[in-house]
Structure formats: C-alpha cells, structure tokens
Design a protein around this motif. Sequence first.
Motif, PDB file in Angstrom:
ATOM      1  N   ASP A  49       0.540  -1.336   0.444  1.00 13.08           N
ATOM      2  CA  ASP A  49       0.175   0.125   0.140  1.00 13.08           C
ATOM      3  C   ASP A  49       0.481   0.902  -0.068  1.00 13.08           C
ATOM      4  O   ASP A  49       2.304   0.649   0.154  1.00 13.08           O
ATOM      5  N   ASP A  50       0.743   2.249   0.591  1.00  9.31           N
ATOM      6  CA  ASP A  50       1.230   3.759   0.126  1.00  9.31           C
ATOM      7  C   ASP A  50       1.855   3.507   0.990  1.00  9.31           C
ATOM      8  O   ASP A  50       2.535   4.848   1.365  1.00  9.31           O
ATOM      9  N   LYS A  51       2.222   3.108   2.093  1.00  5.42           N
ATOM     10  CA  LYS A  51       3.412   3.160   3.037  1.00  5.42           C
ATOM     11  C   LYS A  51       3.746   2.321   2.836  1.00  5.42           C
ATOM     12  O   LYS A  51       5.166   1.881   4.171  1.00  5.42           O
ATOM     13  N   LEU A  52       4.126   0.957   2.446  1.00  8.92           N
ATOM     14  CA  LEU A  52       4.545   0.012   2.274  1.00  8.92           C
ATOM     15  C   LEU A  52       4.407  -0.898   0.965  1.00  8.92           C
ATOM     16  O   LEU A  52       4.363  -1.780   0.754  1.00  8.92           O
ATOM     17  N   TYR A  53       5.950  -0.904   0.473  1.00 12.19           N
ATOM     18  CA  TYR A  53       6.520  -0.885  -1.020  1.00 12.19           C
ATOM     19  C   TYR A  53       7.148  -0.769  -0.805  1.00 12.19           C
ATOM     20  O   TYR A  53       8.289  -0.371  -0.220  1.00 12.19           O
ATOM     21  N   ALA A  54       8.004  -1.765  -1.935  1.00 14.07           N
ATOM     22  CA  ALA A  54       9.588  -2.067  -2.365  1.00 14.07           C
ATOM     23  C   ALA A  54       9.835  -1.675  -3.899  1.00 14.07           C
ATOM     24  O   ALA A  54       8.806  -1.834  -4.568  1.00 14.07           O
ATOM     25  N   GLY A  55      11.426  -1.661  -4.134  1.00 15.35           N
ATOM     26  CA  GLY A  55      11.128  -0.612  -5.785  1.00 15.35           C
ATOM     27  C   GLY A  55      12.352  -0.632  -6.117  1.00 15.35           C
ATOM     28  O   GLY A  55      13.617  -0.196  -5.350  1.00 15.35           O
ATOM     29  N   LEU A  56      12.881  -0.083  -7.417  1.00 19.33           N
ATOM     30  CA  LEU A  56      13.628   0.062  -8.446  1.00 19.33           C
ATOM     31  C   LEU A  56      13.433   1.475  -9.101  1.00 19.33           C
ATOM     32  O   LEU A  56      12.562   1.228  -9.839  1.00 19.33           O
ATOM     33  N   GLY A  57      13.187   2.304  -9.344  1.00 21.49           N
ATOM     34  CA  GLY A  57      12.896   3.684 -10.188  1.00 21.49           C
ATOM     35  C   GLY A  57      14.403   4.462 -10.821  1.00 21.49           C
ATOM     36  O   GLY A  57      14.993   4.434  -9.970  1.00 21.49           O
ATOM     37  N   PHE A  58      14.242   5.754 -11.118  1.00 24.49           N
ATOM     38  CA  PHE A  58      15.308   6.324 -11.766  1.00 24.49           C
ATOM     39  C   PHE A  58      14.729   7.572 -12.415  1.00 24.49           C
ATOM     40  O   PHE A  58      13.486   8.035 -12.527  1.00 24.49           O
ATOM     41  N   ASP A  59      15.089   8.689 -11.936  1.00 30.92           N
ATOM     42  CA  ASP A  59      14.995  10.112 -13.093  1.00 30.92           C
ATOM     43  C   ASP A  59      16.655   9.310 -14.219  1.00 30.92           C
ATOM     44  O   ASP A  59      17.397   9.194 -14.124  1.00 30.92           O
ATOM     45  N   GLU A  60      16.759  11.049 -14.992  1.00 32.79           N
ATOM     46  CA  GLU A  60      17.861  10.987 -15.887  1.00 32.79           C
ATOM     47  C   GLU A  60      19.393  10.816 -14.907  1.00 32.79           C
ATOM     48  O   GLU A  60      20.143  10.845 -15.714  1.00 32.79           O
ATOM     49  N   LYS A  61      19.385  10.791 -13.951  1.00 31.70           N
ATOM     50  CA  LYS A  61      20.633  11.280 -13.195  1.00 31.70           C
ATOM     51  C   LYS A  61      21.064  10.152 -12.049  1.00 31.70           C
ATOM     52  O   LYS A  61      21.966   9.939 -11.904  1.00 31.70           O
ATOM     53  N   ARG A  62      20.416   9.490 -11.524  1.00 29.44           N
ATOM     54  CA  ARG A  62      19.818   9.086 -10.490  1.00 29.44           C
ATOM     55  C   ARG A  62      19.039   8.355 -10.290  1.00 29.44           C
ATOM     56  O   ARG A  62      18.234   8.210 -10.574  1.00 29.44           O
ATOM     57  N   PHE A  63      19.191   6.799  -9.767  1.00 29.15           N
ATOM     58  CA  PHE A  63      18.317   6.157  -9.236  1.00 29.15           C
ATOM     59  C   PHE A  63      17.575   6.157  -8.266  1.00 29.15           C
ATOM     60  O   PHE A  63      17.899   7.141  -7.199  1.00 29.15           O
ATOM     61  N   VAL A  64      16.697   5.816  -7.870  1.00 29.35           N
ATOM     62  CA  VAL A  64      15.984   5.779  -6.047  1.00 29.35           C
ATOM     63  C   VAL A  64      15.691   4.253  -5.415  1.00 29.35           C
ATOM     64  O   VAL A  64      15.037   3.317  -6.722  1.00 29.35           O
ATOM     65  N   THR A  65      15.830   4.203  -5.161  1.00 24.19           N
ATOM     66  CA  THR A  65      15.442   2.455  -4.457  1.00 24.19           C
ATOM     67  C   THR A  65      14.329   3.387  -3.215  1.00 24.19           C
ATOM     68  O   THR A  65      14.859   3.772  -2.347  1.00 24.19           O
TER      69      THR A  65
END
Length: 529
Positions: free
Chosen positions: A425-441
């Motif tokens: 839900d919106d308080k409990l999740y995991a994953g990997l994303g990115f913008d053009e310069k950095r990943f976000v964990t």
Amino acid sequence: MTFDRRDAIKLAGLSALALNAPATLAAAPRDKWGRGYENQRIPDLGNGTFRNPVISGDRPDPAVLKDGTDYYLTFSSFDSYPGLTIWHSRDLVNWQPRKAALTRNIGSVWAVSLEKHKGRYFLYIPVKASPNDIYVIWADHIDGPWSDPVPLGLHNHIDPCHAVGEDGSRWLFLSGGDRVRLSDDGLSLAGKVEHVYDPWRYPDTWDVEGFSPEGPKIHFHGGWFYMITAVGGTAGPPTGHMVIAARSRSIHGPWEQHPGNPLVRTKSVGEAWWSRGHASLIEAPDGSWWSLYHGFENGYWTLGRQCLLDPVEWTKDGWFRMTGGDLSRPIRKPRGGTALRHGMALSDDFSAPLALGSKWSFFRPAPDEAKRLRVDGGALHFAGKGAAPSSGSPLLLIAGDTSYRFECDIEIAPGGTAGLVLFYDDKLYAGLGFDEKRFVTHQYGIERGRPANPHGRRMRLRVTNRQHIVSYHTSGDGGQTWQRFDRGMEVSGYHHNVRGGFLMLRPGLYSAGPGEAVFRDFRFEALPG
C-alpha cells in the motif's frame, strides 16, 4: 553461524505457537501444480485431479453464483480499481477473468454478494469510506453494463448476503448475525436491521484474532436454509479464522447450530493453508457439492488470501461436512463441465487497449485516473503523478506464485521518475526507479539510496522476487546484458499482519513527476520454487 527452525519462524513473523508445530514452514509441496501462462501455477493437474489454490494470489471473500452451466465468481477488491472482476468457469476448477463490474471509486470494497434474481444480476457491495455503507449495482448481463452504485444507508455492517425467503421476500444477511429486508426490486431497504442469530462460539483457549462473526452465506437445500458464517478473525493467528454453520426450516429462524462446528479450521501452523474461512456452498456439474473459501498459504501472507476449493459431503441427518482435510494434497475434480483455459497472461506488449480491471488496476485512484494512460504504437504512456509510488496511484497486477520476475523497458520525460514496484500500500512498498541522473531505491515505503544512473532517460529494469528475496537488475542495451543493482531486500513482512489493510504484495509500474513515462514490452515469468 547456525540457522535453525526457530530463526526461520522469527523471520517469517510467526507467533510462538509455531515452535511446537511438527511440520516445517514449507509444509505443502511447492512444485507440483499444473503450469499455465508464463509458467504460472494452475490448479488442474491434467489427470483428473487438482491442487489448491484454484485461483492464486489475493482472491479473498469469494462470492460465487451458479447460473445454468456457468459459474461466476468475484472477490473483495479493496482499494483496487477497476474492481470486482468477474471470473467464469464451467467446472469449478479452471477459471478465466472477464470484466470488472465496478469502475467508480466508492471506497475500499469488502466482501460482496453476487446474485441472480428473476433474470437480473445483483452485486451488494460493502465499502469502508466516509461514511461506511453498503451499495447495490445491477446488470442484465454478467459482463454489464452495470448500473451506477446506489447506497442503501447501512453504515454499521459489512459482508451482505442476498437471500430469498420461502415466501419470496428478499433479505440481506449481515455481519454479527443481523439481517434487513429489501424492497421487491432489491434496490432499497424495506425495514430495519434486526438481530436473528447468535453464532456458535469456540473455546476460549483457542488462538484467534477475535470473535468477529462475518461473511454469512445463505443456501437453500433439501428443505433447509443453511447459514455459513466465519468467526475467529480473518487474519492474525493462523489458527483463528474458521467456518461454522447453522440451519433453519424458515428464513425467519430459529437457527440450529451445526453439531460439528467448526467445519473448517487450521489447527496447526504446520498446515498448508492458514486462516481458512468465509465459505460458500456450490453444486458442481455432476451434482456433487463443494465449498469455496479463502486462506493464506503457509509462509506467504504476502500473497493475500487465496481461493480454495473443498469437497462437501451431505450426511444422512441433513447436515454437511468438508472432506478435503488440510487441502495439502491433490483432490479428485468434479466431473462434467468444460475446462476453460485457466488464468491469464500477465505480460503485456501494449499492442491492444489496456486490460484495466481484468489484469491491471490502480491503487486508490482519483475519479479521472484512467486519463493518465494512453496506449500507442506498442507502448504504454503513463502520465506522472506525485513524487513517488506513495502519492502516484501505481498500476498493479495480482501475481499468485511464490517466486517470479518481471521486467520492462522504461523511458522517462525530462524531470520525471519511473520504475517497477512491489507494492502493498502507500505506506509499505519496495522497488527500483530512476530519473535521468540517479536511481531511487524504494524500501519499507520510503525512498532511500540514490546511486548514479549510467543509462540516462531510458533503460530496462528487472525485479526478481524469489520466495521473498528480492533482487534488481538493470540494462542499458534493451536486455542483451544485465547488471545486478547493488541493493537486495527481504519482503516476507510486507503483509496484513504487519500493516493491516487485508491486501497483498503486488508487482507493478509507477510514474511520478512531470511528463509521461513510456513503458514497453512488459514481461512476467513465474519461477520454480
């Protein structure tokens, strides 16, 4: 360093009662199901038997309808929209999804009643909202169009069950042993709520979540009205949830308790299925009787409450009993009926209109959420919203295997962020994303590590969830070569008994910030184990 069974129990978040169980956490074999789309497990073993679950993943509170030679089934959809997807079967074992009946967000959808009365289909829908209420929608065809939801003004009850009395009167039976009369058209109330049944009570030495009488189901058979109820709480201790029954010659009572209560109960944490309850009765094509209910898979609260099928035997005294035991072994299928191809592919090349409701759904969407999506040229264009999955209504799937991986090609707009998630839900999740310069964990529902992104605004991401152990891989050349991302996770605690909400951990996509993220070639594969 030694690692024994006590450590395993602690890691899985189990109660102390597990320490005395004779079986291991993985009590049921995990490699003996049939295999369908993308190697997903399916119930039909192809030899006249099946193995539970009949529909895997989060399929709680099954509401089943026999309509001639067809069977229709739907489940609580909570904060997922479009919701209340209708599933179709002709043999009770093999099921296909059809369309979602509920498209407008009216709140968190709990256990519904699916009925057909005088040629018209009805869904009675309890929601947690402000205020809580029970709605009704109707359709002249199971695929709709369904009417707009009509509130009934029942603010203090959940789990309605539509029933027709011996005099043709229409009723909703409710949680807590209550009921209320409906108008002849079924679209409004025709009386006040009244208490009609005091459910059977279990011994106070049993480990349960709470009394919580809920999920009543009314069935008429052999001159008796049977009321099946869940007690003990739907989660909490694995030994809590259970099935009880009562009967009456009249819809108006009095109700006689089943002498064999409880009919279904998990007695040990070593059993294959935990917290079994919320049962219905249904007649198979060959005249045999069965019960559909839900349960948590041993060690996999993260998969939510899955749909189970248990054979039923009628006894000479007019009662019935479940005969499937702990459902850990293959069971002989009912005879007759046509076996449909079970389940659906979860991969998507985005070459056709997005299968919203049957495959994809939003988490807690705004009324205009679907406007964020556009399928064009073999790609999904997903407009950004919010700053992270917590504020961006991600697009999610229900995956019912204990191990799987999914991957997708993702291209972001300048200033945007996108990625792949495992979302409770919106308080409990995991994953990997990115913008053009950095990943976000994404870890524990927050955004953490931000290492440099060497691929720029487009890359392919892969998430592997192997029995709760999560790893990430990235590719800058379309998946020809992969680099393992230097952050792994363990997600066995991402479930209801930690967070509440009655949900499951689901794979999906998110898009945040300005502009659109473009998703191409989404692939899903179930893995052994």
